[in-house]
Design a protein around this motif. Sequence first.
Motif, mmCIF file in Angstrom:
data_model
loop_
_atom_site.group_PDB
_atom_site.id
_atom_site.type_symbol
_atom_site.label_atom_id
_atom_site.label_comp_id
_atom_site.label_asym_id
_atom_site.label_seq_id
_atom_site.Cartn_x
_atom_site.Cartn_y
_atom_site.Cartn_z
ATOM 1 N N GLU A 44 0.825 -1.209 0.000
ATOM 2 C CA GLU A 44 0.000 0.000 0.000
ATOM 3 C C GLU A 44 0.858 1.258 0.000
ATOM 4 O O GLU A 44 0.550 2.240 -0.691
ATOM 5 C CB GLU A 44 -0.931 -0.007 1.218
ATOM 6 C CG GLU A 44 -1.942 1.134 1.248
ATOM 7 C CD GLU A 44 -2.835 1.160 0.016
ATOM 8 O OE1 GLU A 44 -3.273 2.273 -0.377
ATOM 9 O OE2 GLU A 44 -3.094 0.093 -0.579
ATOM 10 N N ARG A 77 2.113 1.786 -3.473
ATOM 11 C CA ARG A 77 1.039 2.309 -4.335
ATOM 12 C C ARG A 77 0.864 3.818 -4.126
ATOM 13 O O ARG A 77 0.702 4.578 -5.091
ATOM 14 C CB ARG A 77 -0.276 1.597 -4.032
ATOM 15 C CG ARG A 77 -0.370 0.175 -4.567
ATOM 16 C CD ARG A 77 -1.651 -0.462 -4.085
ATOM 17 N NE ARG A 77 -1.813 -1.821 -4.577
ATOM 18 C CZ ARG A 77 -2.652 -2.709 -4.066
ATOM 19 N NH1 ARG A 77 -3.413 -2.355 -3.027
ATOM 20 N NH2 ARG A 77 -2.741 -3.918 -4.574
ATOM 21 N N LEU A 78 0.877 4.230 -2.860
ATOM 22 C CA LEU A 78 0.732 5.660 -2.574
ATOM 23 C C LEU A 78 1.920 6.445 -3.116
ATOM 24 O O LEU A 78 1.762 7.572 -3.610
ATOM 25 C CB LEU A 78 0.599 5.866 -1.057
ATOM 26 C CG LEU A 78 -0.713 5.369 -0.436
ATOM 27 C CD1 LEU A 78 -0.644 5.470 1.088
ATOM 28 C CD2 LEU A 78 -1.905 6.153 -0.968
ATOM 29 N N GLU A 134 1.267 6.902 -6.769
ATOM 30 C CA GLU A 134 0.259 7.937 -7.009
ATOM 31 C C GLU A 134 0.862 9.327 -6.815
ATOM 32 O O GLU A 134 0.585 10.258 -7.586
ATOM 33 C CB GLU A 134 -0.921 7.739 -6.066
ATOM 34 C CG GLU A 134 -1.757 6.501 -6.366
ATOM 35 C CD GLU A 134 -2.894 6.318 -5.374
ATOM 36 O OE1 GLU A 134 -3.121 7.241 -4.548
ATOM 37 O OE2 GLU A 134 -3.544 5.255 -5.397
ATOM 38 N N THR A 135 1.696 9.463 -5.795
ATOM 39 C CA THR A 135 2.351 10.749 -5.555
ATOM 40 C C THR A 135 3.279 11.108 -6.709
ATOM 41 O O THR A 135 3.304 12.259 -7.166
ATOM 42 C CB THR A 135 3.146 10.698 -4.233
ATOM 43 O OG1 THR A 135 2.254 10.433 -3.148
ATOM 44 C CG2 THR A 135 3.875 12.013 -3.991
ATOM 45 N N ALA A 182 3.032 10.184 -9.810
ATOM 46 C CA ALA A 182 2.208 10.573 -10.955
ATOM 47 C C ALA A 182 1.684 11.999 -10.788
ATOM 48 O O ALA A 182 1.656 12.790 -11.743
ATOM 49 C CB ALA A 182 1.050 9.590 -11.120
ATOM 50 N N ASP A 183 1.295 12.352 -9.565
ATOM 51 C CA ASP A 183 0.806 13.712 -9.303
ATOM 52 C C ASP A 183 1.918 14.746 -9.480
ATOM 53 O O ASP A 183 1.687 15.839 -10.016
ATOM 54 C CB ASP A 183 0.228 13.801 -7.891
ATOM 55 C CG ASP A 183 -1.144 13.151 -7.776
ATOM 56 O OD1 ASP A 183 -1.781 12.947 -8.816
ATOM 57 O OD2 ASP A 183 -1.565 12.859 -6.646
ATOM 58 N N ARG A 188 8.316 6.328 -16.158
ATOM 59 C CA ARG A 188 6.951 6.370 -16.693
ATOM 60 C C ARG A 188 6.936 6.380 -18.212
ATOM 61 O O ARG A 188 6.106 5.701 -18.847
ATOM 62 C CB ARG A 188 6.231 7.621 -16.174
ATOM 63 C CG ARG A 188 4.749 7.663 -16.549
ATOM 64 C CD ARG A 188 4.166 9.042 -16.368
ATOM 65 N NE ARG A 188 4.751 10.017 -17.308
ATOM 66 C CZ ARG A 188 4.381 11.295 -17.386
ATOM 67 N NH1 ARG A 188 3.452 11.758 -16.560
ATOM 68 N NH2 ARG A 188 4.944 12.099 -18.267
ATOM 69 N N ALA A 217 3.032 1.083 -9.788
ATOM 70 C CA ALA A 217 1.633 1.447 -9.540
ATOM 71 C C ALA A 217 0.882 0.357 -8.782
ATOM 72 O O ALA A 217 -0.036 0.649 -8.007
ATOM 73 C CB ALA A 217 0.930 1.753 -10.864
#
Length: 385
Positions: A32, A35-36, A39-40, A42-43, A97, A108
């Motif tokens: 987890e 995954r976070l 996401e960070t 990607a942001d 990426r 991811a």
Amino acid sequence: MEAPYSLRSWGDPHVVDPGEVILERVAMRGVEIARLQAETAADLLEFEDLRAGEAAHLVHPNDRALAEAAIRDELSLTLVEPVALVYNRLSQARIVRDRLPKTWRAFASGRIDAYRVGLIGAAAHKLSDDDMSFIELDHKLADYAATHTGSQLRAKLNRFIARIEPDHAAARARAEHARRGVWVTHDDDGMSQLAAYLSTIDAVRIMGTITTRAKGEPANGRTFDAICADVFVDQLLATADGSRAGGAVIGVTIPATTLAGLDEQPGVSFDGQFTLPADLVRDLAHEPGTLFHRIITDPLGHILDITELGRFPSTKLRIAVQIKDGTCRFPTCSRPAQACDLDHQLPHPRGPTSGANLAPLCRRHHQMKTAGILNPYTATIRDAA
């Protein structure tokens, strides 16, 4: 993160092992967290693309370049991380990426974490623009990264880069050699680490010389590592007459009570990065060539303000301001004040040349402030649009 091995696989499969349950929870949290992190990442890339698009509308090339550079400063404030670290995170995430889709999918899904993605991204930056090299890196290293330690992955990546593009080895070596340098990391209790990034040949020669000379030294209660350290210092600071060099500028604030031997308060470096025990401070005071600047303070320890005529501060005022702030005033910048410009917070001549109005800014943040892109004192960044 994957946990493919179990040390309890021989037990009764019908009996629940409490330890296995705990390890399963740990592994699930690792997934987890990864995954976070993905996401960070990607942001962060989406934010960089957004701001870069805004900066692209600026007409003047210098304004555009400064606005693009300020993107990392804006992220630095949010992440509370140095700008250089933010730059590395962005560049490594972007190449993974854009060029390593299997590795990005593993990121991811939580199979590999940000640290391993960073190692793979750094290795990918060493490749030429040959698509086949990226495809092979992506195919062979994504699964390996999920089941091996960071040090194992780093070694695997080094071997891969050396094998996949041997014709580019000389160019990579030249590029890395251009990055050579020396730096200090300050630890506790008056100790620091002096590190150097050198060619392998030079590093081996230097270590060989130190080791050979250390073997000829009497131990006198020292470990061999301590003898090597003493030999290194003696060789580096040796003078023609056989004494040790002294008189170097070491910027520390020292309580007068410490110098007088009345207490054991430590000396603190201008930039706040290290402290020196009281006995070492007193030893330093007795070394030939040591120079102390007296800084007058009020009862609360605040440096008393000094105002001078003209735009440029005197040497004494400059030193006082460097001691006052220690580092560049931008919140996440740690460049020592001695290596910074002195900026008039309220521009001269409206603003005085005084301790209250002067502050150190590294050249990069000084240029951004002058261009009106950021205010380092309020940590605000202007919208490029």
